[in-house]
Write a protein that holds these residues in place. Structure first.
Motif, PDB file in Angstrom:
ATOM      1  N   ASP A   1       1.225  39.806  -8.954  1.00  0.00           N
ATOM      2  CA  ASP A   1       1.434  40.806  -7.909  1.00  0.00           C
ATOM      3  C   ASP A   1       0.349  40.694  -6.838  1.00  0.00           C
ATOM      4  OD1 ASP A   1       2.828  43.303  -6.971  1.00  0.00           O
ATOM      5  OD2 ASP A   1       0.821  44.121  -7.282  1.00  0.00           O
ATOM      6  N   GLN A   2      -0.878  40.451  -7.269  1.00  0.00           N
ATOM      7  CA  GLN A   2      -2.004  40.317  -6.331  1.00  0.00           C
ATOM      8  C   GLN A   2      -1.806  39.135  -5.391  1.00  0.00           C
ATOM      9  OE1 GLN A   2      -4.750  42.208  -6.033  1.00  0.00           O
ATOM     10  NE2 GLN A   2      -6.207  40.924  -4.928  1.00  0.00           N
ATOM     11  N   HIS A   3      -1.300  38.033  -5.928  1.00  0.00           N
ATOM     12  CA  HIS A   3      -1.158  36.807  -5.141  1.00  0.00           C
ATOM     13  C   HIS A   3       0.237  36.634  -4.535  1.00  0.00           C
ATOM     14  CE1 HIS A   3      -5.082  35.199  -6.143  1.00  0.00           C
ATOM     15  NE2 HIS A   3      -4.871  35.444  -7.424  1.00  0.00           N
ATOM     16  N   GLY A   4       1.152  37.505  -4.872  1.00  0.00           N
ATOM     17  CA  GLY A   4       2.505  37.372  -4.355  1.00  0.00           C
ATOM     18  C   GLY A   4       3.235  36.166  -4.905  1.00  0.00           C
ATOM     19  N   VAL A   5       3.018  35.872  -6.190  1.00  0.00           N
ATOM     20  CA  VAL A   5       3.648  34.733  -6.838  1.00  0.00           C
ATOM     21  C   VAL A   5       4.334  35.206  -8.114  1.00  0.00           C
ATOM     22  CG1 VAL A   5       1.941  33.138  -5.885  1.00  0.00           C
ATOM     23  CG2 VAL A   5       1.580  34.099  -8.166  1.00  0.00           C
ATOM     24  N   ASP A   6       4.907  34.283  -8.847  1.00  0.00           N
ATOM     25  CA  ASP A   6       5.564  34.580 -10.115  1.00  0.00           C
ATOM     26  C   ASP A   6       4.551  34.419 -11.253  1.00  0.00           C
ATOM     27  OD1 ASP A   6       7.278  33.765 -12.626  1.00  0.00           O
ATOM     28  OD2 ASP A   6       8.687  34.653 -11.194  1.00  0.00           O
ATOM     29  N   PRO A   7       4.645  35.203 -12.323  1.00  0.00           N
ATOM     30  CA  PRO A   7       3.750  34.982 -13.465  1.00  0.00           C
ATOM     31  C   PRO A   7       3.809  33.558 -14.013  1.00  0.00           C
ATOM     32  CG  PRO A   7       4.838  37.106 -13.689  1.00  0.00           C
ATOM     33  CD  PRO A   7       5.475  36.419 -12.505  1.00  0.00           C
ATOM     34  N   LEU A   8       4.917  32.867 -13.789  1.00  0.00           N
ATOM     35  CA  LEU A   8       5.024  31.480 -14.245  1.00  0.00           C
ATOM     36  C   LEU A   8       4.090  30.547 -13.479  1.00  0.00           C
ATOM     37  CD1 LEU A   8       8.887  31.167 -14.727  1.00  0.00           C
ATOM     38  CD2 LEU A   8       7.151  31.465 -16.502  1.00  0.00           C
ATOM     39  N   ASN A   9       3.527  31.034 -12.374  1.00  0.00           N
ATOM     40  CA  ASN A   9       2.558  30.251 -11.600  1.00  0.00           C
ATOM     41  C   ASN A   9       1.133  30.407 -12.109  1.00  0.00           C
ATOM     42  OD1 ASN A   9       4.611  31.155  -8.962  1.00  0.00           O
ATOM     43  ND2 ASN A   9       4.139  28.996  -9.321  1.00  0.00           N
ATOM     44  N   ILE A  10       0.943  31.171 -13.180  1.00  0.00           N
ATOM     45  CA  ILE A  10      -0.407  31.535 -13.615  1.00  0.00           C
ATOM     46  C   ILE A  10      -0.580  31.296 -15.107  1.00  0.00           C
ATOM     47  CG2 ILE A  10      -2.041  33.443 -13.873  1.00  0.00           C
ATOM     48  CD1 ILE A  10      -0.686  34.713 -11.393  1.00  0.00           C
ATOM     49  N   VAL A  11      -1.708  30.681 -15.470  1.00  0.00           N
ATOM     50  CA  VAL A  11      -2.136  30.611 -16.861  1.00  0.00           C
ATOM     51  C   VAL A  11      -3.555  31.147 -16.926  1.00  0.00           C
ATOM     52  CG1 VAL A  11      -2.999  28.222 -16.713  1.00  0.00           C
ATOM     53  CG2 VAL A  11      -2.346  29.182 -18.932  1.00  0.00           C
ATOM     54  N   VAL A  12      -3.840  31.925 -17.971  1.00  0.00           N
ATOM     55  CA  VAL A  12      -5.159  32.507 -18.169  1.00  0.00           C
ATOM     56  C   VAL A  12      -5.909  31.688 -19.208  1.00  0.00           C
ATOM     57  CG1 VAL A  12      -6.411  34.570 -18.948  1.00  0.00           C
ATOM     58  CG2 VAL A  12      -4.380  34.807 -17.512  1.00  0.00           C
ATOM     59  N   GLY A  13      -7.194  31.444 -18.944  1.00  0.00           N
ATOM     60  CA  GLY A  13      -8.000  30.645 -19.859  1.00  0.00           C
ATOM     61  C   GLY A  13      -9.415  31.168 -19.955  1.00  0.00           C
ATOM     62  N   GLU A  14     -10.223  30.465 -20.746  1.00  0.00           N
ATOM     63  CA  GLU A  14     -11.598  30.892 -21.022  1.00  0.00           C
ATOM     64  C   GLU A  14     -12.531  30.496 -19.876  1.00  0.00           C
ATOM     65  OE1 GLU A  14      -9.602  29.020 -22.885  1.00  0.00           O
ATOM     66  OE2 GLU A  14      -9.891  29.381 -25.029  1.00  0.00           O
ATOM     67  N   GLY A  15     -12.348  31.153 -18.737  1.00  0.00           N
ATOM     68  CA  GLY A  15     -13.156  30.849 -17.569  1.00  0.00           C
ATOM     69  C   GLY A  15     -12.780  29.505 -16.971  1.00  0.00           C
ATOM     70  N   VAL A  16     -13.427  29.168 -15.871  1.00  0.00           N
ATOM     71  CA  VAL A  16     -13.138  27.892 -15.216  1.00  0.00           C
ATOM     72  C   VAL A  16     -13.461  26.713 -16.135  1.00  0.00           C
ATOM     73  CG1 VAL A  16     -13.932  26.350 -13.375  1.00  0.00           C
ATOM     74  CG2 VAL A  16     -13.260  28.682 -12.832  1.00  0.00           C
ATOM     75  N   ASP A  17     -14.560  26.814 -16.895  1.00  0.00           N
ATOM     76  CA  ASP A  17     -14.922  25.692 -17.762  1.00  0.00           C
ATOM     77  C   ASP A  17     -13.844  25.412 -18.797  1.00  0.00           C
ATOM     78  OD1 ASP A  17     -17.239  25.590 -16.321  1.00  0.00           O
ATOM     79  OD2 ASP A  17     -18.591  25.813 -18.028  1.00  0.00           O
ATOM     80  N   GLY A  18     -13.291  26.456 -19.387  1.00  0.00           N
ATOM     81  CA  GLY A  18     -12.210  26.254 -20.338  1.00  0.00           C
ATOM     82  C   GLY A  18     -10.999  25.621 -19.694  1.00  0.00           C
ATOM     83  N   LEU A  19     -10.671  26.070 -18.496  1.00  0.00           N
ATOM     84  CA  LEU A  19      -9.521  25.511 -17.783  1.00  0.00           C
ATOM     85  C   LEU A  19      -9.775  24.071 -17.352  1.00  0.00           C
ATOM     86  CD1 LEU A  19      -8.720  28.708 -15.741  1.00  0.00           C
ATOM     87  CD2 LEU A  19      -7.200  27.667 -17.441  1.00  0.00           C
ATOM     88  N   LEU A  20     -11.017  23.747 -16.990  1.00  0.00           N
ATOM     89  CA  LEU A  20     -11.349  22.358 -16.675  1.00  0.00           C
ATOM     90  C   LEU A  20     -11.153  21.460 -17.892  1.00  0.00           C
ATOM     91  CD1 LEU A  20     -14.597  22.817 -14.530  1.00  0.00           C
ATOM     92  CD2 LEU A  20     -12.375  22.003 -13.708  1.00  0.00           C
ATOM     93  N   ALA A  21     -11.548  21.952 -19.053  1.00  0.00           N
ATOM     94  CA  ALA A  21     -11.372  21.158 -20.276  1.00  0.00           C
ATOM     95  C   ALA A  21      -9.895  20.906 -20.545  1.00  0.00           C
ATOM     96  CB  ALA A  21     -12.015  21.880 -21.461  1.00  0.00           C
ATOM     97  N   TYR A  22      -9.075  21.944 -20.412  1.00  0.00           N
ATOM     98  CA  TYR A  22      -7.638  21.780 -20.648  1.00  0.00           C
ATOM     99  C   TYR A  22      -7.011  20.849 -19.609  1.00  0.00           C
ATOM    100  CZ  TYR A  22      -8.168  25.882 -23.679  1.00  0.00           C
ATOM    101  OH  TYR A  22      -8.562  26.774 -24.654  1.00  0.00           O
ATOM    102  N   THR A  23      -7.457  20.971 -18.357  1.00  0.00           N
ATOM    103  CA  THR A  23      -6.909  20.114 -17.302  1.00  0.00           C
ATOM    104  C   THR A  23      -7.220  18.648 -17.574  1.00  0.00           C
ATOM    105  OG1 THR A  23      -7.185  21.910 -15.702  1.00  0.00           O
ATOM    106  CG2 THR A  23      -6.861  19.695 -14.818  1.00  0.00           C
ATOM    107  N   ALA A  24      -8.449  18.363 -17.990  1.00  0.00           N
ATOM    108  CA  ALA A  24      -8.806  16.981 -18.333  1.00  0.00           C
ATOM    109  C   ALA A  24      -7.955  16.481 -19.493  1.00  0.00           C
ATOM    110  CB  ALA A  24     -10.289  16.895 -18.682  1.00  0.00           C
ATOM    111  N   HIS A  25      -7.727  17.331 -20.471  1.00  0.00           N
ATOM    112  CA  HIS A  25      -6.914  16.944 -21.632  1.00  0.00           C
ATOM    113  C   HIS A  25      -5.492  16.627 -21.209  1.00  0.00           C
ATOM    114  CE1 HIS A  25      -6.267  16.756 -25.985  1.00  0.00           C
ATOM    115  NE2 HIS A  25      -5.117  17.376 -25.773  1.00  0.00           N
ATOM    116  N   LEU A  26      -4.977  17.402 -20.257  1.00  0.00           N
ATOM    117  CA  LEU A  26      -3.604  17.204 -19.799  1.00  0.00           C
ATOM    118  C   LEU A  26      -3.431  15.968 -18.924  1.00  0.00           C
ATOM    119  CD1 LEU A  26      -2.446  20.810 -18.813  1.00  0.00           C
ATOM    120  CD2 LEU A  26      -1.423  19.353 -20.572  1.00  0.00           C
ATOM    121  N   LEU A  27      -4.409  15.712 -18.066  1.00  0.00           N
ATOM    122  CA  LEU A  27      -4.196  14.753 -16.981  1.00  0.00           C
ATOM    123  C   LEU A  27      -4.926  13.433 -17.138  1.00  0.00           C
ATOM    124  CD1 LEU A  27      -4.375  17.147 -13.885  1.00  0.00           C
ATOM    125  CD2 LEU A  27      -2.337  16.297 -15.064  1.00  0.00           C
TER     126      LEU A  27
END
Length: 316
Positions: free
Chosen positions: A14-40
């Motif tokens: 709602d804050q960003h005017g997007v769909d919840p499918l556009n958002i994933v919540v993680g353990e701070g930026v560092d956690g999300l960086l770790a997951y992104t590296a694992h994915l890509l």
């Protein structure tokens, strides 16, 4: 906590005017960086970044067997977008990592430059934008015109900076549903506790507090800039909760200033890589704390100067 962070994702959407499918919540930026590296990042994949910018992703890329390619900061102490783009084409990069606003320089690039960067990406390259300091920035929504469904871009945000919840370890990624859904394959579904989720939701809903904080941080940045001017130093432009101050010489001199300030019970930090290692990085705070820094700096500078030989001089 809720493994889907349903309420928080709905509020963020709602804050960003997007769909919840556009958002994933993680353990701070560092956690999300770790997951992104694992994915890509697979063994041999190339990632391009700026030498000396926030380094955590580098460790995750190395752990995945990826190849790190760096370019120096530009002459204006900002991340050099043209050099990053050229390197991405040269090495066929899988990911181009940009911290905007930047840590440790504090500098930033406005929306139009980010849009140009996206349009210039080589095929198959993802622009990963770390926006940890976004809420404190000069351009409050610098990347608003980059479509959230654009498969070329993934944006990371945190509640650690502007919202003051660093100890809760909670952040989120904004991106196309095809990218966001992939995080469910690798993330820790129970990595975020109920208290962190509730705290983040409460912080998000208190936008007047955030806007008040932005004003106080801007005041502190101006104060630190004035302190730097008083002593012939130069404050770099900042869109963060710190100011990076050019001490006018080299890394050895900046480290001496750091040590002398510590001797006076003032803890500041400094960038670790040239050319920014000529600087110290001072956190924003209230007027009382900044007055202590202002009082300690002259003696620290004098002591540092006394311990340095003149440029070009030889020691016997």
């Amino acid at each position: 906590g809720d493994p889907k962070s349903y309420e928080l994702r709905a509020a963020l959407a709602d804050q960003h005017g997007v769909d919840p499918l556009n958002i994933v919540v993680g353990e701070g930026v560092d956690g999300l960086l770790a997951y992104t590296a694992h994915l890509l990042i697979a063994p041999g994949d190339a990632l391009v970044t700026t030498r000396g910018t926030y380094p955590t992703l580098n460790y995750f890329v190395a752990g995945r067997g990826g190849h790190l390619h760096t370019v120096p900061y530009g002459d204006d102490d900002r991340q050099d977008l043209d050099a990053l783009l050229a390197m991405a084409w040269e090495v066929d990069a899988k990911v181009l990592y940009l911290v905007n606003p930047d840590n440790p320089s504090g500098t930033w690039h406005p929306a139009e430059r980010i849009e140009q960067l996206v349009e210039g990406l080589p095929p198959g390259c993802l622009l990963l934008v770390d926006e940890a300091y976004h809420e404190l920035g000069v351009d409050f929504d610098a990347n608003a015109h980059v479509a959230v469904d654009d498969l070329r871009v993934l944006r990371l945000r945190t509640f650690s900076k502007g919202y003051g919840l660093a100890g809760c370890r909670i952040g989120y990624a904004l991106g196309a549903p095809e990218i966001i859904s992939a995080f469910d394959k690798v993330r820790n579904h129970f990595g975020i506790g109920r208290v962190s989720q509730a705290g983040a939701l409460a912080a998000l809903q208190d936008q007047p507090h955030l806007h008040s904080l932005r004003g106080r941080v801007a005041h502190a940045r101006a104060t630190l800039g004035g302190i730097a001017d008083e002593h012939g130093l130069a404050a770099l432009p900042s869109a963060t909760n710190f100011v990076t101050i050019d001490c006018g010489r080299d890394g050895a001199f900046a480290r001496l200033i750091l040590a002398e300030l510590l001797e006076r019970d003032i803890f500041v930090r400094m960038p670790g890589a040239a050319p920014l290692d000529r600087c110290i990085r001072v956190s924003c705070s209230d007027d009382t704390d900044l007055a202590v820094f202002r009082a300690a700096l002259p003696a620290a500078l004098e002591a540092a100067h006394s311990k340095m030989s003149p440029p070009g001089a030889c020691k016997v």
